[in-house]
Scaffold this motif. Sequence first.
Motif: not given
Length: 278
Positions: A69-79, A220-231
């Motif tokens: 969840i923390p990494m997903s939040i960071l990815n969502s913020v960046i995007i 982003l499916g299957g990658s390490d860059t997941q956004t918050l809704p997907v996570a």
Amino acid sequence: MFRYTKLTAFREVLVWIVTLIGLLPLYLLVVTALKPDAEVLTTSAVAPPSTVDFGAFIEVLTSTGRNSIPMSILNSVIITVGAIAGLVLLGSLTAYVIARRTRTWTNLTYYLVLIAIILPAQLGTVPLYIGARTVGLTGNALGMILLWIGILLPLSIFLYASFFRGLTTEYEEAAVIDGATPTQAFFRVVLPLMSPATGTVAILAGLIVWNDFFNSLIFLGGSDTQTLPVAMYTYVGGLVSAWNKIFAVVIISMIPILAFYMFAQKRFIQGFAGGLKG
């Protein structure tokens, strides 16, 4: 003179009832997230927790792995931030040219922008995915940022163009007389005057990008860059009945976008008011 009548009292009571009904889902969300694991399935959904337990939030925020969840939040913020920055820059520049030029091609471009807003973006998902995969823009934040700029750019241009057409050219002319170049006049004089439009574009684009599930799942499916809704979706599927942790994820996902809206709501309301007036 204002008179407090029975009809006024009835209206106030009705407003309070409607407000409480509207806040009920939020109450259930918060109450369930603060319940210990033992109370989630053994007590009523509307019953408050016997003891306030933040264990669900702690467990969610300390999760690791691909769907952290923390990494997903960071990815969502960046995007989201990257998409908003690109939309503000490109949308304002393009709309400025369309609004200030009186040639035939500018009017044609404006109508093409309107058509692009009407057409559903899902129609181009397959060719977009094939093209993005070919150039290596799938599974990373840069590809998602460029994707969202392309999808939402017509909306950004439309909003900015409506404001630019209502703005006189006196400000730019005065800046040029004082020795500013056209670029300096735009960024230092015109664009700051467009802060209501910028706030409107930022909030609308932020809400769309932050809450997106469909495009994030595909690109982003299957990658390490997941956004918050997907996570969050993966988290819900994995926990099944751990509703306190599921609702904790939902609350965490709401906080950033609500904070951003509270920060920019003044500009957002000014933007709509200016658009209606124009």
